[in-house]
Design a protein around this motif. Structure first.
Motif, short mmCIF file in Angstrom:
data_model
loop_
_atom_site.label_atom_id
_atom_site.label_comp_id
_atom_site.label_asym_id
_atom_site.label_seq_id
_atom_site.Cartn_x
_atom_site.Cartn_y
_atom_site.Cartn_z
N LEU A 161 -9.13 -2.25 5.11
CA LEU A 161 -8.74 -1.15 3.81
C LEU A 161 -8.96 -0.26 4.58
O LEU A 161 -8.06 1.38 4.57
CB LEU A 161 -9.49 -1.08 2.65
CG LEU A 161 -8.93 -2.47 2.01
CD1 LEU A 161 -10.19 -2.78 0.68
CD2 LEU A 161 -7.94 -2.27 1.29
N ARG A 162 -9.94 0.32 5.25
CA ARG A 162 -9.95 1.80 6.20
C ARG A 162 -8.43 1.98 6.97
O ARG A 162 -8.22 2.70 6.76
CB ARG A 162 -11.01 1.83 6.52
CG ARG A 162 -12.58 1.53 6.51
CD ARG A 162 -12.98 2.90 5.76
NE ARG A 162 -13.24 3.84 7.23
CZ ARG A 162 -13.63 4.75 7.12
NH1 ARG A 162 -13.52 5.68 5.54
NH2 ARG A 162 -13.83 5.90 7.77
N GLN A 163 -8.45 1.10 7.35
CA GLN A 163 -6.91 1.23 8.71
C GLN A 163 -5.90 1.90 8.30
O GLN A 163 -5.45 1.97 8.08
CB GLN A 163 -6.89 -0.36 9.27
CG GLN A 163 -7.52 -0.57 10.12
CD GLN A 163 -8.18 -0.08 11.72
OE1 GLN A 163 -8.98 1.09 11.69
NE2 GLN A 163 -7.52 0.52 11.92
N GLY A 164 -5.91 1.44 6.77
CA GLY A 164 -4.59 1.13 6.13
C GLY A 164 -4.89 2.72 4.97
O GLY A 164 -3.43 3.68 5.19
N ASN A 165 -6.09 3.63 5.03
CA ASN A 165 -6.15 4.44 4.25
C ASN A 165 -5.76 5.87 5.11
O ASN A 165 -5.92 6.83 5.40
CB ASN A 165 -7.06 4.75 4.08
CG ASN A 165 -7.14 4.25 2.48
OD1 ASN A 165 -6.55 3.22 1.94
ND2 ASN A 165 -8.96 3.72 2.30
N GLN A 166 -6.35 5.64 6.44
CA GLN A 166 -6.12 6.33 7.97
C GLN A 166 -4.64 6.85 8.38
O GLN A 166 -4.52 7.55 8.78
CB GLN A 166 -6.71 4.83 9.01
CG GLN A 166 -6.59 6.03 10.56
CD GLN A 166 -6.84 5.77 11.75
OE1 GLN A 166 -7.06 4.04 11.61
NE2 GLN A 166 -6.84 5.93 12.95
N TYR A 167 -3.71 5.80 8.09
CA TYR A 167 -2.41 6.45 8.08
C TYR A 167 -1.83 6.88 6.98
O TYR A 167 -0.69 6.51 6.63
CB TYR A 167 -1.45 4.87 8.33
CG TYR A 167 -2.09 5.38 9.72
CD1 TYR A 167 -1.93 5.52 10.74
CD2 TYR A 167 -3.13 3.57 10.23
CE1 TYR A 167 -2.26 4.92 11.86
CE2 TYR A 167 -3.03 3.21 11.18
CZ TYR A 167 -3.30 3.71 12.55
OH TYR A 167 -3.25 3.23 13.71
N GLN A 168 -2.78 6.80 5.60
CA GLN A 168 -2.49 7.09 4.42
C GLN A 168 -1.63 8.26 4.43
O GLN A 168 0.08 8.62 3.87
CB GLN A 168 -3.04 6.22 2.98
CG GLN A 168 -2.27 6.79 1.98
CD GLN A 168 -3.08 6.34 0.92
OE1 GLN A 168 -4.64 6.36 0.99
NE2 GLN A 168 -2.86 6.41 -0.31
N GLU A 169 -2.13 9.29 4.57
CA GLU A 169 -2.13 10.66 4.95
C GLU A 169 -0.92 11.23 5.33
O GLU A 169 -0.11 12.20 5.21
CB GLU A 169 -2.94 11.32 5.16
CG GLU A 169 -3.56 11.57 6.80
CD GLU A 169 -4.95 12.54 7.08
OE1 GLU A 169 -4.93 13.03 7.69
OE2 GLU A 169 -5.62 12.02 6.35
N TRP A 170 0.31 9.96 6.40
CA TRP A 170 0.91 10.63 7.34
C TRP A 170 2.26 10.53 6.13
O TRP A 170 3.26 11.44 6.53
CB TRP A 170 0.81 10.27 8.06
CG TRP A 170 -0.15 10.31 9.62
CD1 TRP A 170 -1.41 9.57 9.61
CD2 TRP A 170 -0.40 11.30 10.13
NE1 TRP A 170 -1.86 10.08 10.45
CE2 TRP A 170 -1.13 11.73 10.74
CE3 TRP A 170 0.02 12.92 9.81
CZ2 TRP A 170 -1.81 12.11 11.79
CZ3 TRP A 170 0.01 13.53 10.85
CH2 TRP A 170 -1.24 13.71 11.70
N ASP A 171 1.80 8.99 5.09
CA ASP A 171 3.30 9.08 4.58
C ASP A 171 3.77 10.30 3.60
O ASP A 171 4.55 10.57 2.82
CB ASP A 171 3.21 7.48 4.26
CG ASP A 171 2.68 6.57 4.47
OD1 ASP A 171 2.79 6.87 5.97
OD2 ASP A 171 2.03 5.92 4.00
#
Length: 172
Positions: A161-171
């Motif tokens: 979940l942390r890994q997925g949220n790490q890149y969410q702001e770039w979307d």
């Protein structure tokens, strides 16, 4: 741009064409009046749960104080053995888990989004508490394997979940 929801919590402004893409559990602006009313009842029930959780937290703090006091006045005075310390740690962790549950409730009410990462973190904290207070003299091997598997699964889930949220702001 930032707007405030009905609870006064700042929320990022969402363009009208994306409003229905948000994952909302209990929207207060639901088009059907029957379900809108039911959503309000459930939101009220969640508020009651938040108040009750605060009472549980305060009760737990009182319990921690009592446990420490009781252990310190029991002979030998002002000394704690290792079991007393672990018992006290367990009481502390129980209060911290209650605080995490309160935060889950608060986020749920404030954002209309189910905080999955926080729920997994709370479960991880609860299993950590269980590990801290384990009585190794009464454990079966299967129970220990189950606790280990649960801890590993929750840890892996939290990491993912942390890994997925790490890149969410770039979307965005």
């Amino acid at each position: 741009m930032v707007e405030k929801d009905q609870e006064g919590v700042s929320q990022p402004e969402v363009p009208p064409h994306k409003k229905h893409e948000l994952h909302q559990e209990l929207p207060v602006d639901f088009p059907d009046p029957f379900f809108r009313g039911l959503h309000r009842v459930i939101r009220f029930a969640i508020r009651v749960l938040a108040v009750l959780m605060v009472a549980v937290i305060l009760w737990g703090v009182g319990d921690v104080i009592y446990i420490i006091y009781d252990r310190l006045i029991t002979p030998p005075f002002l000394l704690l053995n290792i079991n007393d310390i672990f018992y006290t740690f367990g009481a502390f962790m129980a209060v911290l888990i209650a605080v995490e549950i309160f935060i889950n409730i608060r986020l749920y009410l404030g954002t209309n989004v189910f905080p999955v990462q926080l729920v997994v973190a709370t479960a991880l904290m609860a299993i950590a508490r269980k590990v801290i207070v384990l009585d190794f003299e009464t454990l079966t091997p299967m129970y220990l394997i189950g606790i280990a598997a649960t801890t590993l699964a929750l840890g892996l889930t939290y990491w993912l979940l942390r890994q997925g949220n790490q890149y969410q702001e770039w979307d965005d």
